[in-house]
Design a protein around this motif. Sequence first.
Motif, PDB file in Angstrom:
ATOM      1  N   TYR A  49      -8.696 -14.874   5.918  1.00 43.70           N
ATOM      2  CA  TYR A  49      -8.839 -16.317   6.078  1.00 43.70           C
ATOM      3  C   TYR A  49      -9.239 -16.972   4.750  1.00 43.70           C
ATOM      4  O   TYR A  49      -8.644 -17.965   4.330  1.00 43.70           O
ATOM      5  CB  TYR A  49      -9.869 -16.622   7.174  1.00 43.70           C
ATOM      6  CG  TYR A  49     -10.025 -18.082   7.459  1.00 43.70           C
ATOM      7  CD1 TYR A  49      -9.014 -18.808   8.077  1.00 43.70           C
ATOM      8  CD2 TYR A  49     -11.181 -18.765   7.094  1.00 43.70           C
ATOM      9  CE1 TYR A  49      -9.149 -20.163   8.325  1.00 43.70           C
ATOM     10  CE2 TYR A  49     -11.332 -20.111   7.344  1.00 43.70           C
ATOM     11  CZ  TYR A  49     -10.315 -20.806   7.963  1.00 43.70           C
ATOM     12  OH  TYR A  49     -10.446 -22.152   8.202  1.00 43.70           O
ATOM     13  N   ILE A  50     -10.229 -16.387   4.068  1.00 46.68           N
ATOM     14  CA  ILE A  50     -10.663 -16.915   2.772  1.00 46.68           C
ATOM     15  C   ILE A  50      -9.496 -16.922   1.787  1.00 46.68           C
ATOM     16  O   ILE A  50      -9.212 -17.924   1.133  1.00 46.68           O
ATOM     17  CB  ILE A  50     -11.823 -16.069   2.188  1.00 46.68           C
ATOM     18  CG1 ILE A  50     -13.095 -16.225   3.009  1.00 46.68           C
ATOM     19  CG2 ILE A  50     -12.086 -16.456   0.730  1.00 46.68           C
ATOM     20  CD1 ILE A  50     -14.178 -15.205   2.660  1.00 46.68           C
ATOM     21  N   ARG A  51      -8.831 -15.790   1.690  1.00 47.39           N
ATOM     22  CA  ARG A  51      -7.716 -15.648   0.727  1.00 47.39           C
ATOM     23  C   ARG A  51      -6.609 -16.657   1.029  1.00 47.39           C
ATOM     24  O   ARG A  51      -6.053 -17.271   0.125  1.00 47.39           O
ATOM     25  CB  ARG A  51      -7.174 -14.219   0.791  1.00 47.39           C
ATOM     26  CG  ARG A  51      -6.116 -13.920  -0.219  1.00 47.39           C
ATOM     27  CD  ARG A  51      -6.709 -13.167  -1.399  1.00 47.39           C
ATOM     28  NE  ARG A  51      -5.667 -12.661  -2.243  1.00 47.39           N
ATOM     29  CZ  ARG A  51      -5.387 -13.200  -3.428  1.00 47.39           C
ATOM     30  NH1 ARG A  51      -6.077 -14.202  -3.896  1.00 47.39           N
ATOM     31  NH2 ARG A  51      -4.412 -12.712  -4.148  1.00 47.39           N
ATOM     32  N   GLU A  52      -6.317 -16.817   2.294  1.00 46.51           N
ATOM     33  CA  GLU A  52      -5.264 -17.752   2.694  1.00 46.51           C
ATOM     34  C   GLU A  52      -5.653 -19.193   2.335  1.00 46.51           C
ATOM     35  O   GLU A  52      -4.832 -19.952   1.800  1.00 46.51           O
ATOM     36  CB  GLU A  52      -5.001 -17.624   4.193  1.00 46.51           C
ATOM     37  CG  GLU A  52      -3.681 -18.175   4.644  1.00 46.51           C
ATOM     38  CD  GLU A  52      -2.463 -17.393   4.168  1.00 46.51           C
ATOM     39  OE1 GLU A  52      -1.482 -18.046   3.744  1.00 46.51           O
ATOM     40  OE2 GLU A  52      -2.458 -16.152   4.226  1.00 46.51           O
ATOM     41  N   LEU A  53      -6.898 -19.576   2.598  1.00 49.90           N
ATOM     42  CA  LEU A  53      -7.336 -20.936   2.261  1.00 49.90           C
ATOM     43  C   LEU A  53      -7.284 -21.178   0.755  1.00 49.90           C
ATOM     44  O   LEU A  53      -6.889 -22.255   0.305  1.00 49.90           O
ATOM     45  CB  LEU A  53      -8.751 -21.194   2.782  1.00 49.90           C
ATOM     46  CG  LEU A  53      -8.912 -21.333   4.292  1.00 49.90           C
ATOM     47  CD1 LEU A  53     -10.368 -21.600   4.642  1.00 49.90           C
ATOM     48  CD2 LEU A  53      -8.021 -22.425   4.860  1.00 49.90           C
ATOM     49  N   ILE A  54      -7.689 -20.181  -0.025  1.00 48.15           N
ATOM     50  CA  ILE A  54      -7.651 -20.322  -1.479  1.00 48.15           C
ATOM     51  C   ILE A  54      -6.208 -20.457  -1.957  1.00 48.15           C
ATOM     52  O   ILE A  54      -5.890 -21.324  -2.778  1.00 48.15           O
ATOM     53  CB  ILE A  54      -8.361 -19.136  -2.169  1.00 48.15           C
ATOM     54  CG1 ILE A  54      -9.870 -19.214  -1.927  1.00 48.15           C
ATOM     55  CG2 ILE A  54      -8.052 -19.118  -3.664  1.00 48.15           C
ATOM     56  CD1 ILE A  54     -10.632 -17.983  -2.365  1.00 48.15           C
ATOM     57  N   MET A  55      -5.318 -19.620  -1.443  1.00 50.73           N
ATOM     58  CA  MET A  55      -3.915 -19.650  -1.873  1.00 50.73           C
ATOM     59  C   MET A  55      -3.222 -20.950  -1.464  1.00 50.73           C
ATOM     60  O   MET A  55      -2.306 -21.408  -2.145  1.00 50.73           O
ATOM     61  CB  MET A  55      -3.171 -18.440  -1.314  1.00 50.73           C
ATOM     62  CG  MET A  55      -3.668 -17.131  -1.921  1.00 50.73           C
ATOM     63  SD  MET A  55      -2.839 -15.697  -1.254  1.00 50.73           S
ATOM     64  CE  MET A  55      -1.324 -15.774  -2.196  1.00 50.73           C
ATOM     65  N   ARG A  56      -3.680 -21.554  -0.383  1.00 56.24           N
ATOM     66  CA  ARG A  56      -3.112 -22.826   0.072  1.00 56.24           C
ATOM     67  C   ARG A  56      -3.815 -24.023  -0.563  1.00 56.24           C
ATOM     68  O   ARG A  56      -3.538 -25.165  -0.209  1.00 56.24           O
ATOM     69  CB  ARG A  56      -3.220 -22.929   1.592  1.00 56.24           C
ATOM     70  CG  ARG A  56      -2.376 -21.914   2.322  1.00 56.24           C
ATOM     71  CD  ARG A  56      -2.586 -21.990   3.813  1.00 56.24           C
ATOM     72  NE  ARG A  56      -1.804 -20.962   4.501  1.00 56.24           N
ATOM     73  CZ  ARG A  56      -1.382 -21.062   5.742  1.00 56.24           C
ATOM     74  NH1 ARG A  56      -1.670 -22.118   6.465  1.00 56.24           N
ATOM     75  NH2 ARG A  56      -0.683 -20.083   6.276  1.00 56.24           N
ATOM     76  N   ALA A  57      -4.748 -23.753  -1.472  1.00 52.02           N
ATOM     77  CA  ALA A  57      -5.540 -24.786  -2.151  1.00 52.02           C
ATOM     78  C   ALA A  57      -6.302 -25.641  -1.141  1.00 52.02           C
ATOM     79  O   ALA A  57      -6.520 -26.830  -1.348  1.00 52.02           O
ATOM     80  CB  ALA A  57      -4.665 -25.642  -3.051  1.00 52.02           C
ATOM     81  N   ASP A  58      -6.730 -25.032  -0.056  1.00 51.55           N
ATOM     82  CA  ASP A  58      -7.484 -25.731   0.976  1.00 51.55           C
ATOM     83  C   ASP A  58      -8.981 -25.577   0.767  1.00 51.55           C
ATOM     84  O   ASP A  58      -9.758 -26.404   1.226  1.00 51.55           O
ATOM     85  CB  ASP A  58      -7.086 -25.205   2.357  1.00 51.55           C
ATOM     86  CG  ASP A  58      -7.726 -26.000   3.470  1.00 51.55           C
ATOM     87  OD1 ASP A  58      -8.897 -25.731   3.789  1.00 51.55           O
ATOM     88  OD2 ASP A  58      -7.070 -26.903   4.018  1.00 51.55           O
TER      89      ASP A  58
END
Length: 185
Positions: A49-58
Motif C-alpha cells: 500500500y505504501i509503495r503504491e501510494l508513493i508510486m502514484r504520487a499520492d
Amino acid sequence: PMMAVHTSNVEPLPHQITAVYESMLPRQPLRFVLADDPGSGKTIMAGLYIRELIMRADSSRILVVAPGSLVEQWRDELFEKFGLQFNVFSAALEAATPTGNPFEDLDHLIVRLDQMARNEELQEKLLATSWDLVIFDEAHKLSAHFFGSKLEKTGRVIFAEKLGVRTRHLLLLTAVDYLPLSFLI
C-alpha cells in the motif's frame, strides 16, 4: 495496475492483492482497520500500500507507529522488500536533523508507540506537521475501557486520536485474535 507488486521483492498471496488493490486503494481518503490472522502478511500488505501510494504520487509523508520491539523489523522489511528507506526516531536522530525536529525534516519515519504516547513534548513536535499516511501496527494496543458509565481513554488512544486528525490516510493493523466482540458487531 499493480505497480508495487512488480517493483517489490515480494510475491504477494491472492488475499494480500485483494486487500490492497480492491479494498484499500479505492478508498480515498483511507480510514481502514486491516484485521487478519497472525502471520497473514499484514506488514506486506501495508508495504504494498505504501509503495503504491508513493508510486502514484499520492503520499510522500508517511509515519509508522509500532510497538518498540517491532520498529527495527518494520525498517528492515520496508527496505528489503520494498526498497523504502525509513528512519527510526531516536534522540540521536532528533539531534542530527537540521531543525531539531525530525518530524518536519524527514518524510519517512517509524516511531515507538509508547515513547510517543508518554511524551507530550515529542507529541507536540510530531503534531506540528501533517502526514499523508499514518499506520498503527498492533492497533489493538490502542485501548479504552469503561469505569462505570465513564469512558477512560489511555494515553495511547489519546495520542492516536490526535494523530488521526493530522493525516489524510489512516491504516490500523491488528490480528483478528485481538478484536473484541463489540468491535465486530
